[in-house]
Design a protein around this motif. Structure first.
Motif, mmCIF file in Angstrom:
data_model
loop_
_atom_site.group_PDB
_atom_site.id
_atom_site.type_symbol
_atom_site.label_atom_id
_atom_site.label_comp_id
_atom_site.label_asym_id
_atom_site.label_seq_id
_atom_site.Cartn_x
_atom_site.Cartn_y
_atom_site.Cartn_z
ATOM 1 N N GLU A 52 0.489 -2.309 -4.233
ATOM 2 C CA GLU A 52 -0.771 -3.065 -4.109
ATOM 3 C C GLU A 52 -1.787 -2.283 -3.269
ATOM 4 O O GLU A 52 -2.973 -2.255 -3.569
ATOM 5 C CB GLU A 52 -0.497 -4.405 -3.429
ATOM 6 N N THR A 53 -1.279 -1.662 -2.201
ATOM 7 C CA THR A 53 -2.160 -0.887 -1.317
ATOM 8 C C THR A 53 -2.820 0.262 -2.078
ATOM 9 O O THR A 53 -4.031 0.469 -1.977
ATOM 10 C CB THR A 53 -1.346 -0.302 -0.137
ATOM 11 N N LYS A 56 -5.392 -1.101 -4.426
ATOM 12 C CA LYS A 56 -6.564 -1.572 -3.684
ATOM 13 C C LYS A 56 -7.401 -0.385 -3.210
ATOM 14 O O LYS A 56 -8.627 -0.427 -3.224
ATOM 15 C CB LYS A 56 -6.118 -2.417 -2.479
ATOM 16 N N ASN A 60 -11.276 0.146 -4.077
ATOM 17 C CA ASN A 60 -12.262 0.112 -2.989
ATOM 18 C C ASN A 60 -12.635 1.492 -2.450
ATOM 19 O O ASN A 60 -13.181 1.590 -1.362
ATOM 20 C CB ASN A 60 -11.719 -0.722 -1.823
ATOM 21 N N ILE A 77 -5.234 -0.015 5.260
ATOM 22 C CA ILE A 77 -5.160 -1.018 4.182
ATOM 23 C C ILE A 77 -3.724 -1.547 4.082
ATOM 24 O O ILE A 77 -3.489 -2.753 3.972
ATOM 25 C CB ILE A 77 -5.599 -0.421 2.823
ATOM 26 N N HIS A 81 -2.476 -5.372 4.567
ATOM 27 C CA HIS A 81 -1.746 -6.031 3.489
ATOM 28 C C HIS A 81 -0.451 -6.648 4.021
ATOM 29 O O HIS A 81 -0.105 -7.792 3.702
ATOM 30 C CB HIS A 81 -1.395 -5.013 2.409
#
Lengths: 174, 254
Positions: A52-53, A56, A60, A77, A81
């Motif tokens: 997910e990191t 993301k 971003n 990040i 998370h």
């Protein structure tokens, strides 16, 4: 600045070059995974959160102002998370009286050790995991966690003693 | 467990993480030699450390597979579209103009309802909807237009930044290439000039040598000519001397 510097790769990633971002992933994935494992304790959670990191980070990447600081930015990040996940789990556990732990991925021969690591407090688990699993020196761990070297040694010592106690408690005699 | 053993077990943990000084190490060895409990504790911690290292190695062996899974996930993600959409939405929502627009729309709505209440007439929903739509269209149109302009500007800046990096790298490569070519050409030219100069020098030496040879020949001819002249003169001198002696001889006899 070399062609494959973080800075150039970040600029290319911002322009939509997934190949450039893939190079960054290969460079920093292990760091991200180890931080997630250190904060969450479970391999399954660490894998999910690390993925997910990374995603993301890709979405971003335009928010990253200093292109040369990709490493510290992605670790930040990952930490956020993990903290969000810990908060969500805490709230869920408060609502559900009967605590249920989802079955996570385990490496069978190391099951007891893994369970003991999961039970360590986060503040001692993270340096321990970074030191052993991230193959980082005490100096590197201290820099990444913004601690003094003696602080890292202290936490490593506490983790070593706690881990032994937990393994004894679990009945695991090595 | 005695107080001393407690202290020693602290030192054992220091030893395991490599933070024990030599002075304490000696004291620890002395204690362990006589205390079986602390010896066992040390062995257990050593075994746990080995297990941790082994576990870390096993986990590390699967790192490439995990990376590959993440890379596959990235392939299915189109960041550009999502970035643009997210960025645009965020800009619009965070924009001061949007906030002012919403505030203005709310004020209009409140004013309209107040007017309706004061005039004691039933509120005309259709009229209110039209008024709100017009107001929002006017204000939001401007906001979206501005947001899109900002987005386009940002895209252009990023593209320029990327092209600048590429252009700089390309120019650096070109400069290196040109410098190498220039150096090779200069070296070749220098070699040609040196060869030419050497050839000229050889020609010059040859010419000088020829001139010298000619001068020597001329000098030898001159010497030969002088020798022949001297020989002639000498012969003539002998003849005149003989004639003079012949003249003087009869006179002497008389």
């Amino acid at each position: 600045m070399s062609e494959h510097s973080d800075e150039n790769l970040v600029v290319a990633s911002r322009a939509g070059d997934n190949g450039a971002y893939a190079v960054l992933v290969k460079r920093y994935y292990k760091c991200v995974f180890v931080v997630c494992l250190g904060m969450l304790g479970s391999i399954q959670d660490a894998e999910d959160t690390a993925q997910e990191t990374i995603l993301k980070g890709l979405i971003n990447i335009r928010d990253l102002r200093d292109s040369s600081q990709f490493g510290s930015w992605i670790i930040k990040i990952a930490k956020n998370h993990c903290l969000n996940l810990i908060r969500r789990r805490k709230r869920a556990n408060e609502l559900i009286t009967q605590k249920s732990v989802p079955p996570g991925q385990t490496l069978i021969p190391y099951k007891s050790l893994q369970q003991a690591i999961e039970k360590l407090p986060q503040e001692t688990r993270l340096p321990l995991v970074m030191y052993y699993f991230g193959s980082e020196s005490v100096k590197e761990v201290a820099e990444k966690l913004n601690l003094s070297r003696s602080g890292v040694y202290q936490r490593l010592k506490t983790a070593t003693k706690e881990l032994h106690k937990l393994l004894i408690k679990q009945g695991e005699v090595i | 467990m005695s107080e001393n053993c407690e202290k020693m077990q602290d030192k054992i943990a220091d030893y395991i993480i490599g933070a024990l000084s030599q002075e304490h190490h000696d004291a620890l060895n002395e204690h362990i030699a006589v205390c079986s409990k602390c010896r066992e504790y040390m062995q257990a911690l050593k075994a746990e450390k080995s297990l941790l290292v082994e576990f870390a190695e096993k986990l590390d062996a699967g790192m490439e597979t995990r990376e590959e899974e993440v890379l596959q996930a990235i392939k299915h993600c189109n960041p550009r579209e999502r970035i643009n959409l997210l960025s645009t939405c965020r800009t619009i929502v965070q924009s001061k103009i949007t906030k002012l627009t919403v505030a203005a729309a709310l004020l209009i709505a409140v004013g309209y309802f107040a007017g309706q209440l004061i005039s004691a007439r039933s509120p005309d929903v259709q009229q209110l909807q039209t008024a709100l739509e017009t107001s929002l269209k006017l204000s939001l149109g401007q906001t979206i237009h501005q947001s899109l302009l900002e987005q386009v500007n940002r895209d252009r800046e990023l593209a320029l930044e990327r092209h600048y990096v590429r252009l700089r790298d390309e120019l650096t490569r070109q400069l290196h290439h040109n410098m190498s070519e220039f150096a090779a050409q200069t070296l070749a030219a220098s070699r040609a000039v040196t060869d030419q100069r050497l050839a000229e020098l050889i020609r010059l030496i040859e010419a000088v040598r020829t001139v010298d040879h000619l001068q020597i020949e001329m000098a030898l001819e001159q010497i030969e000519s002088y020798r022949l002249q001297d020989k002639t003169r000498f012969g003539k001198g002998l003849v005149s001397l003989a004639a003079q002696k012949n003249k003087e001889l009869p006179n002497n006899q008389q």
